[in-house]
Design a protein around this motif. Sequence first.
Motif, PDB file in Angstrom:
ATOM      1  N   ASN A   1     -41.165 -46.147  51.500  1.00  0.00           N
ATOM      2  CA  ASN A   1     -42.560 -46.576  51.336  1.00  0.00           C
ATOM      3  C   ASN A   1     -43.404 -45.453  50.724  1.00  0.00           C
ATOM      4  O   ASN A   1     -44.487 -45.137  51.196  1.00  0.00           O
ATOM      5  CB  ASN A   1     -43.147 -47.047  52.667  1.00  0.00           C
ATOM      6  N   SER A   2     -42.863 -44.807  49.698  1.00  0.00           N
ATOM      7  CA  SER A   2     -43.518 -43.730  48.935  1.00  0.00           C
ATOM      8  C   SER A   2     -43.719 -42.447  49.732  1.00  0.00           C
ATOM      9  O   SER A   2     -44.478 -41.575  49.307  1.00  0.00           O
ATOM     10  CB  SER A   2     -44.865 -44.192  48.373  1.00  0.00           C
ATOM     11  N   ASP A   3     -43.098 -42.311  50.883  1.00  0.00           N
ATOM     12  CA  ASP A   3     -43.210 -41.091  51.690  1.00  0.00           C
ATOM     13  C   ASP A   3     -41.861 -40.410  51.810  1.00  0.00           C
ATOM     14  O   ASP A   3     -40.828 -41.069  51.910  1.00  0.00           O
ATOM     15  CB  ASP A   3     -43.720 -41.418  53.100  1.00  0.00           C
ATOM     16  N   ARG A   4     -41.888 -39.082  51.824  1.00  0.00           N
ATOM     17  CA  ARG A   4     -40.672 -38.318  52.063  1.00  0.00           C
ATOM     18  C   ARG A   4     -40.349 -38.405  53.547  1.00  0.00           C
ATOM     19  O   ARG A   4     -41.244 -38.308  54.387  1.00  0.00           O
ATOM     20  CB  ARG A   4     -40.911 -36.873  51.650  1.00  0.00           C
ATOM     21  N   VAL A   5     -39.074 -38.611  53.876  1.00  0.00           N
ATOM     22  CA  VAL A   5     -38.682 -38.828  55.268  1.00  0.00           C
ATOM     23  C   VAL A   5     -37.495 -37.945  55.644  1.00  0.00           C
ATOM     24  O   VAL A   5     -36.939 -37.240  54.809  1.00  0.00           O
ATOM     25  CB  VAL A   5     -38.324 -40.321  55.509  1.00  0.00           C
ATOM     26  N   LYS A   6     -37.100 -38.033  56.911  1.00  0.00           N
ATOM     27  CA  LYS A   6     -35.932 -37.327  57.423  1.00  0.00           C
ATOM     28  C   LYS A   6     -34.786 -38.321  57.593  1.00  0.00           C
ATOM     29  O   LYS A   6     -35.014 -39.519  57.684  1.00  0.00           O
ATOM     30  CB  LYS A   6     -36.272 -36.668  58.752  1.00  0.00           C
ATOM     31  N   PRO A   7     -33.538 -37.837  57.691  1.00  0.00           N
ATOM     32  CA  PRO A   7     -32.389 -38.735  57.794  1.00  0.00           C
ATOM     33  C   PRO A   7     -32.419 -39.658  59.006  1.00  0.00           C
ATOM     34  O   PRO A   7     -31.891 -40.770  58.961  1.00  0.00           O
ATOM     35  CB  PRO A   7     -31.197 -37.783  57.881  1.00  0.00           C
TER      36      PRO A   7
ATOM     37  N   GLU B   1     -28.000 -35.412  53.047  1.00  0.00           N
ATOM     38  CA  GLU B   1     -28.352 -34.299  52.158  1.00  0.00           C
ATOM     39  C   GLU B   1     -29.344 -34.750  51.083  1.00  0.00           C
ATOM     40  O   GLU B   1     -30.306 -34.035  50.772  1.00  0.00           O
ATOM     41  CB  GLU B   1     -27.086 -33.749  51.507  1.00  0.00           C
ATOM     42  N   ALA B   2     -29.132 -35.935  50.523  1.00  0.00           N
ATOM     43  CA  ALA B   2     -30.049 -36.469  49.510  1.00  0.00           C
ATOM     44  C   ALA B   2     -31.443 -36.687  50.105  1.00  0.00           C
ATOM     45  O   ALA B   2     -32.451 -36.413  49.453  1.00  0.00           O
ATOM     46  CB  ALA B   2     -29.505 -37.769  48.933  1.00  0.00           C
ATOM     47  N   ILE B   3     -31.494 -37.157  51.344  1.00  0.00           N
ATOM     48  CA  ILE B   3     -32.781 -37.370  52.013  1.00  0.00           C
ATOM     49  C   ILE B   3     -33.480 -36.030  52.224  1.00  0.00           C
ATOM     50  O   ILE B   3     -34.675 -35.889  51.953  1.00  0.00           O
ATOM     51  CB  ILE B   3     -32.594 -38.108  53.349  1.00  0.00           C
ATOM     52  N   GLU B   4     -32.741 -35.031  52.676  1.00  0.00           N
ATOM     53  CA  GLU B   4     -33.311 -33.699  52.920  1.00  0.00           C
ATOM     54  C   GLU B   4     -33.840 -33.075  51.632  1.00  0.00           C
ATOM     55  O   GLU B   4     -34.838 -32.362  51.650  1.00  0.00           O
ATOM     56  CB  GLU B   4     -32.267 -32.771  53.546  1.00  0.00           C
ATOM     57  N   ARG B   5     -33.178 -33.341  50.515  1.00  0.00           N
ATOM     58  CA  ARG B   5     -33.596 -32.767  49.233  1.00  0.00           C
ATOM     59  C   ARG B   5     -34.737 -33.537  48.579  1.00  0.00           C
ATOM     60  O   ARG B   5     -35.169 -33.176  47.492  1.00  0.00           O
ATOM     61  CB  ARG B   5     -32.407 -32.716  48.280  1.00  0.00           C
ATOM     62  N   GLY B   6     -35.176 -34.627  49.209  1.00  0.00           N
ATOM     63  CA  GLY B   6     -36.315 -35.377  48.677  1.00  0.00           C
ATOM     64  C   GLY B   6     -35.948 -36.396  47.620  1.00  0.00           C
ATOM     65  O   GLY B   6     -36.811 -36.846  46.872  1.00  0.00           O
ATOM     66  N   LYS B   7     -34.687 -36.783  47.554  1.00  0.00           N
ATOM     67  CA  LYS B   7     -34.243 -37.767  46.568  1.00  0.00           C
ATOM     68  C   LYS B   7     -34.472 -39.201  47.041  1.00  0.00           C
ATOM     69  O   LYS B   7     -34.334 -40.136  46.267  1.00  0.00           O
ATOM     70  CB  LYS B   7     -32.749 -37.580  46.258  1.00  0.00           C
ATOM     71  N   ILE B   8     -34.797 -39.370  48.316  1.00  0.00           N
ATOM     72  CA  ILE B   8     -35.025 -40.690  48.903  1.00  0.00           C
ATOM     73  C   ILE B   8     -36.447 -40.732  49.456  1.00  0.00           C
ATOM     74  O   ILE B   8     -36.860 -39.837  50.186  1.00  0.00           O
ATOM     75  CB  ILE B   8     -34.043 -40.972  50.068  1.00  0.00           C
ATOM     76  N   HIS B   9     -37.188 -41.784  49.094  1.00  0.00           N
ATOM     77  CA  HIS B   9     -38.534 -41.982  49.618  1.00  0.00           C
ATOM     78  C   HIS B   9     -38.615 -43.353  50.261  1.00  0.00           C
ATOM     79  O   HIS B   9     -38.138 -44.340  49.699  1.00  0.00           O
ATOM     80  CB  HIS B   9     -39.577 -41.856  48.512  1.00  0.00           C
TER      81      HIS B   9
END
Length: 134
Positions: free
Chosen positions: A43-49, A33-41
């Motif tokens: 290498n400076s890129d937004r990713v999927k779980p 959920e944190a990844i989907e909400r953009g809280k995890i990057h």
Amino acid sequence: MQKAGKTDAQEKFRLDKWLFAARFFKTRSLAAEAIERGKIHLNSDRVKPAKVLAAGDMLTIQIGNYKYEIEVLALSNKRGSAAIAQQLYRETEESCRQREIIAERLKAQPTPFYTRGRPTKRDRRRIMQLKDNQ
């Protein structure tokens, strides 16, 4: 007949599973959920779980007021003890300093009279006492 199993070279290390194994989140679904909400990057890129993680990747993790900048040192899909989890990553010096500054600022703030919801009986007595004194 031998069972076909994956070796370490073939096994994929998903980002959400790694975050759970490294003990940044209590459940894998919270990590996803944190990844989907953009809280995890990554290498400076937004990713999927389901993004595949590799050693040497840099992660930026935003949890509440705190921001972690870490380097992935080892890979694991299984959650272990806290000592094992700490060996999976290394936090940057700048990130440590920033988190300490934020923690000091939060401690310096006054605590609320009552934290959440309805005031307790003790809190109500204090409120009534303050009103009577005015």
